[in-house]
Each structure stands twice: as C-alpha cells, then as structure tokens.
Design an enzyme around this catalytic site. Structure first.
Site, PDB file in Angstrom:
ATOM      1  CG  HIS A 194      60.629  23.584  17.746  1.00 42.94           C
ATOM      2  ND1 HIS A 194      60.879  22.419  17.201  1.00 42.94           N
ATOM      3  CD2 HIS A 194      59.635  23.540  18.982  1.00 42.94           C
ATOM      4  CE1 HIS A 194      59.806  21.549  17.411  1.00 42.94           C
ATOM      5  NE2 HIS A 194      59.310  22.274  18.504  1.00 42.94           N
ATOM      6  NE  ARG A 212      42.191  56.157  50.700  1.00 40.47           N
ATOM      7  CZ  ARG A 212      42.570  54.980  50.990  1.00 40.47           C
ATOM      8  NH1 ARG A 212      43.788  54.670  51.505  1.00 40.47           N
ATOM      9  NH2 ARG A 212      41.667  54.169  51.071  1.00 40.47           N
ATOM     10  CE  LYS A 264      54.656  44.300  35.733  1.00 41.89           C
ATOM     11  NZ  LYS A 264      53.723  44.235  34.909  1.00 41.89           N
ATOM     12  CB  CYS A 296      37.060  57.007  47.657  1.00 45.19           C
ATOM     13  SG  CYS A 296      36.136  56.488  46.408  1.00 45.19           S
ATOM     14  CD  GLU A 318      52.258  41.019  33.412  1.00 43.43           C
ATOM     15  OE1 GLU A 318      52.323  41.982  34.455  1.00 43.43           O
ATOM     16  OE2 GLU A 318      52.283  41.163  32.307  1.00 43.43           O
ATOM     17  CD  GLU A 353      56.713  46.782  33.294  1.00 46.52           C
ATOM     18  OE1 GLU A 353      56.420  47.860  32.539  1.00 46.52           O
ATOM     19  OE2 GLU A 353      55.625  46.103  33.714  1.00 46.52           O
ATOM     20  CG  ASN A 358      37.424  53.995  50.620  1.00 36.02           C
ATOM     21  OD1 ASN A 358      37.386  53.636  49.487  1.00 36.02           O
ATOM     22  ND2 ASN A 358      38.609  53.558  51.613  1.00 36.02           N
ATOM     23  N   GLY A 359      34.719  52.382  49.793  1.00 35.50           N
ATOM     24  CA  GLY A 359      34.405  51.243  49.571  1.00 35.50           C
ATOM     25  C   GLY A 359      33.361  50.712  48.638  1.00 35.50           C
ATOM     26  CD1 TRP A 362      38.660  53.624  41.716  1.00 35.81           C
ATOM     27  CD2 TRP A 362      40.261  55.053  40.836  1.00 35.81           C
ATOM     28  NE1 TRP A 362      39.327  52.976  40.520  1.00 35.81           N
ATOM     29  CE2 TRP A 362      40.087  53.925  40.126  1.00 35.81           C
ATOM     30  CE3 TRP A 362      41.150  56.165  40.486  1.00 35.81           C
ATOM     31  CZ2 TRP A 362      40.920  53.710  39.037  1.00 35.81           C
ATOM     32  CZ3 TRP A 362      41.709  56.112  39.394  1.00 35.81           C
ATOM     33  CH2 TRP A 362      41.717  54.932  38.698  1.00 35.81           C
ATOM     34  CE  LYS A 408      49.321  52.224  35.990  1.00 33.66           C
ATOM     35  NZ  LYS A 408      49.648  50.956  36.437  1.00 33.66           N
TER      36      LYS A 408
END
Ligand code: AGP
Length: 610
Positions: A506, A27, A487, A2, A483, A490, A101-102, A75, A605
C-alpha cells in the site's frame, strides 16, 4: 540478581566485604548489609541504598575487629528495598546469619510451615525462611546443617552462612546462582563472581551445583552433593575488572542477551504452581472482576510497548478480551475513553519512565483496574499500580533492553493464560500443557542462542555499509519486527523500519529496489504462507531477503537469500525465540560499525523527563 561476598582471614573483615560489594554493585544496588562474627556474637549492619550508605553507617557505628564476615548487595525481588528486607537475615535464635542470591520458589509454603511452628518473620523476603530453617535443622554440625537446609529449598540460590557456634568459619553452597572462592595470603574470599575477588587472587574455585564449602582463614574444604569431601582445582582468570563485570563478554548487552534463559526461568517458574496453574503474588483482581472485564489497554514506551504488542495478540487469542495497545506519550494526552471494567496494563523495565507513569496515574484517576509489569521493585510505577507483576530479569545495564523485554513478554504469556483460565476458556489439560510449554522456554531460548550466535555474527557483516533496513512480519511476527528494528536502529544508527508485511503493497514497497536488504520474520505458523507471499513481492523488486522461521518451515522458505532457523515451540511463544537472532543482529552490526553499544548516543536507560 544480587551480589554476595564472604571473607575469613587474619585481617579485619569489613574493609574486604565493602570492597567486594562495591565490585558487585552492578548486580543490585537498592540495599546492602554485612554480618561479622565477634566472638560468639553475630553483628549485623544493614541499610537501604547503595554500598556508600552502608559504608557510612558502619563508619558511624563500629570499627569491628572481626576477621570473619559475609555481605550482600541487593536487587529486590521479594519485598521492597528497605532496612528490614536488606540482607543479612538472622535466625530467631541469633545463631545464624545468611546472605542469599537467587529466588526460593517454595518460600511461601516453607514460611507457612515455619510460622505454624512458632517462627516469627520480620521481613517480606523469601530469604528469611533460610535463616529460620537453619535454626530448625541445627544438629551441632555446621556443614550438615547448611546442607540439610539447602535440601529443602526449591529454585535458585547461592548462600553464605555465619554461625555463632563456629565464629571462625563460613559455610556456603549453591544451586542455579553462581558462587566462586579464592584463597591467598590475606585469607579466603567468597563472591557471586570473580569481580569481588580478582584484586586479591586470580586463582578461582568455581563451586558447582549442590556443592558446599567450609571456609576459614587457611582456606576452603569442599563437599560434593552427597556431603563427601572432594578436591577442587582453581581456574586462572586473565580478565580485568570491567571484563569480569561483563562475565567475560565484551559488552553488557551481549551478556544480557545470553542471560535471557535465566531471566525467563526466574520470571516464569515461580508463577507456575505444582498443579500446573498460574498464580501471581501481588495481583489483586478477583476472579469475578476478571470475568467482568470488558477491555484491556496496554500502555508503555519503546521496547516495553513492543512487548505490549505481543501481549495484545496472545491475550486476545487466549482470553478473548479486546486489547488496545498505546504509546504512553500519546495515551496521556488523547483523553482516552476508559471505564472501571477496563484493565489498564502499564509496562516498564525501569518503573520510572515519565510518560508511562503519567498514563498509569490517568488510568487510576479514571477508576480503571491497573496492573504494572515492572523490573525494578518498589519503583514509582510499581508503587502506584493496583496490582504489580515483577519481571525477574535482574539489573539491566545496557541501554538497549534485551532480557527485560524478554521477561516482559513472558509475563504477558503468563497473564494471557491466567485471564483465560479465570474466564473459563481453558480446560485443566489445556492450561497444564500451556504451562509446560512456558517452562520449556528457557531451554529453547538457550538452543536458539547456541544455534544462531555465530551465524548472525557473520550475517551482520552485510549490514555494516547499510543506510536503510526493513523488517517485515505479520501478527506476532510484526510485533517482533518492531522490536528487531529498534534493536538495530538504536545502537548501530542504521535507519530501519518495521512494517506489517501485508501493508507494504500500500505504498512503502516503492522504497524496495535492487539490493535492498529486507529482514522477514516468519515464525508464526498461522500466517506463514501469507508472509511468504510478501517475501515474493519484495524479491520481485530485487530485494535481498534474510528470513527467520522455525525448523518445520525450513523447506518452505523458497526463495529467501539467507535463512535463520529457530526451534519449533508453542506458536504463541515464537516471538521469544525469534527476537534472539534479531537482538544479536543489532549487537553484532553495531559492534562491526564500532558503535558505543552499552551507552548509545542520545539515549538514556530510563527516560524520566516529560
Ligand atoms: C529500549 O532498548 C530502550 N532502552 C527504550 O526504548 C526503552 O524501552 C523505553 O525507554 C522504555 O523504558 P522502560 O521500560 O524503562 O519504561
């Protein structure tokens, strides 16, 4: 993650608080609020939604003349985004207001204790315990009361507190979450990071862990962890606003790669109990239902699907349950065979991906047990799942996911241990060592970042001219290869493919010729030797091989051209370390090719369209 702000000065506080919150909106942006001291009364204004919502509410409600105040943009981690869960939170007596925040890891125990003493809670947040603890520990001294309260908290926190008995002052303190201060002619400013303060001064005081500051219009008095007054020197910050929002990094993607240790710690540690077992907040399957499960199906898109692939290997290995993984856009149209004793797990950072949401609805319709692993609290997918486990990665700005993917993988490790425990497949000692290994992950990821960053930056130069790249691996390494390939592809626009290493011969191996660059992932010890034999196959056809493995395999990596070594860890967790150099490879290659990293072409996103 946050954003919190504070101001004490000679001017009206609210405009400064709103301006600071706007700068910190990256944030967190699901709800916001401010509190100001009007004489010995604390006035709170808060609402669901973005800062603009709060600004219009304040404009409609009041033009408070107050010159001291605190503010927050949220957040959500504990409690859905709404007016009640928004910060600031006020203590029962009304004497204190707090923004935080936390994550308070022991908030459930503290809440139960306070409720037994008659404190009434109005919100679902962990933060409200701080407000009531301030009432409970009030000894007439503002600083000592905040310090006493902070000493009762476990987890990460940065807090700013107003007290109606001391209307000209703010007290703030921190552990784990950042907090900075600035003093100038207009007054004293507090913020979660420099972006909230830079427009007024670039002379910034960084509050260290367990330090406390008493703030008023003239400045700040600092106290060390034992409460002794100390002198602090400000640092001069040369960053512009956009650099500051990226924490001094050139792109949000690199910042978010570097935030992975914190994202994993915030995701894992609140779920490991004092006696080293695993517990989830919103997991509603009974032990008996878990024992009666016959199958698990993991459904997601993109990187979330790749996290699911890691979950398949670890859940099958530990919980001995058959696990299917499926791409949501395929799952929803193939009439999957589902049953009430199937656990369908959907994974999504945004919680809004249309195909994944549709897959969840299909599983619900078919009476399956459903579990959502999501990063955005109260998102559509989170609200429709039977159970939900939130990743605490914080807001992820870069389109190419990194820390959210890492947190999803960590939740799947937790889930595998939990299911295995409930199915009686792990002894108390085995579960304890498993959770110890999980708690050790953030430091191991930090070591990997420190060890690999410069090396991968150099290796990325080799990738600049490439048109094609191949990633190979077996088992968990193959899951990571998928992945790693995404990365690179993209954000650098290099065509790349991931292959199960044993599958190459194969057919696909016909693409390998002199100079072809192959990235071989070989960290998972169970299949290390087999992967080495696949490396020999591509080397024999002239490939250049960049291999990633663990320090203990260093001398056995024979004929690879470039070695990237990651720390040894519990082999089941190798992907969490192995993916780090691969994220960096994608990032530095895209940067070297001048690509728009945070907003790559053709990508969004969150894909909320069908
Ligand atoms: C990954 O870097 C991409 N942003 C994309 O593949 C993403 O993982 C996919 O769209 C799923 O998004 P979600 O996790 O928000 O559902």
């Amino acid at each position: 993650m946050c954003g919190i702000v504070g101001y004490a000065g000679k001017n009206r506080a609210v405009p400064y608080l709103l301006e600071g919150l706007e700068k910190l909106e990256y944030r967190g942006y699901d709800s916001a609020g401010v509190a100001v001291a009007e004489g010995n009364t604390l006035r709170v204004t808060k609402t669901r939604g973005r800062i603009s919502n709060l600004a219009s509410l304040i404009a409609a409600e009041h033009q408070s003349p107050a010159t001291v105040g605190i503010g927050h943009t949220r957040w959500a981690t504990h409690g859905k985004p709404n007016d009640v869960n928004a910060h600031p939170h006020q203590s029962q007596s009304g004497r204190f207001c707090v923004v935080h925040n936390g994550i308070i890891e022991n908030y459930l125990q503290l809440k139960a204790q306070l409720q037994s003493e008659g404190y009434v809670f109005v919100s679902e947040t962990d933060t409200e315990v701080i407000a009531h603890l301030l009432d409970k520990t009030w000894d007439g001294d503002f600083v000592s009361t905040v310090r006493k309260t902070a000493a009762l908290l476990e987890g990460a926190y940065a807090i700013c507190v107003l007290c109606s008995d001391c209307p000209d002052q703010i007290v703030c303190t921190r552990w784990g979450s950042p907090l900075v201060l600035g003093v100038c002619g207009e007054g004293t400013f507090i913020g979660s990071d420099v972006t909230a303060i830079l427009r007024h001064t670039n002379e910034i005081y960084y509050l260290d862990g367990h330090e406390t500051a008493l703030v008023d219009a003239k400045g700040a008095t600092f106290f060390d962890k034992d409460g002794a007054a100390i002198e602090k020197q400000p640092k001069t910050i040369e960053w512009n606003l956009s650099a500051a929002q990226k924490g001094g990094y050139e792109h949000f993607m690199l910042k978010e790669i570097m935030e992975q240790p914190r994202a994993i710690a915030d995701t894992v540690s609140p779920r490991i109990t004092a006696d080293k077992t695993i517990a989830f907040e919103d997991f509603h399957l009974s032990d008996d239902e878990i024992r009666r499960l016959r199958r698990v199906t993991i459904v997601a898109c993109g990187s979330a699907y790749h996290a699911g692939a890691v979950g398949k290997y670890v859940i099958e290995k530990l919980a001995r349950l058959p696990v299917e993984i499926d791409i949501a856009s395929e799952f929803r149209y193939r009439a999957p065979v589902l049953a009430p004793d199937t656990l369908v797990i959907v994974i999504s950072q945004s919680g809004e991906t249309a195909d994944t949401l549709a897959a969840l609805r299909l599983a619900n319709e078919q009476g399956c047990k459903t579990l959502c692993i999501v990063n955005v609290v109260s998102s559509s997918i989170a609200n429709e799942g039977g159970s939900v486990i939130y990743t605490h990665a914080g807001p992820e700005i870069a389109v190419a996911t990194t820390k959210a993917y890492a947190a999803q993988v960590a939740v799947l490790y937790l889930l595998a241990g939990y299911l295995a425990d409930k199915r009686g497949l792990l002894s108390k000692a085995q579960l304890a060592s498993y959770t110890d290994d999980l708690l050790a992950l953030p430091d191991l990821i930090q070591k990997t970042l420190d060890d690999c960053n410069a090396q991968i930056k150099a290796f990325a130069q080799m990738f600049i001219p490439l048109e094609h790249a191949y990633f190979i691996g077996r088992n968990l390494d193959y899951a990571c290869a998928m992945e790693a390939s995404l990365k690179l592809k993209e954000i650098s626009y290099i065509h790349s493919e991931a292959y199960a290493a044993g599958e190459l011969k194969h057919g696909t191996i016909s693409l390998i010729e002199k100079g072809t660059l192959v990235v071989a992932l070989a960290a998972y010890s169970d299949v290390f030797q087999k992967t080495m034999s696949n490396i020999k196959e591509v080397k024999a056809r002239g490939a250049r091989v960049l291999a990633v493995s663990t320090e203990r395999h260093m001398d056995a990596m024979g004929e690879v051209d470039y070695k990237v070594l990651i720390p040894d860890a519990n082999p089941l967790f190798s992907v969490s370390l192995e993916v780090v150099p691969m994220q960096l490879l994608g990032y530095y290659t895209a940067r070297a090719r001048g690509c728009d990293i945070d907003k790559p072409r053709n990508l969004a996103k969150s894909v909320t369209v069908e």
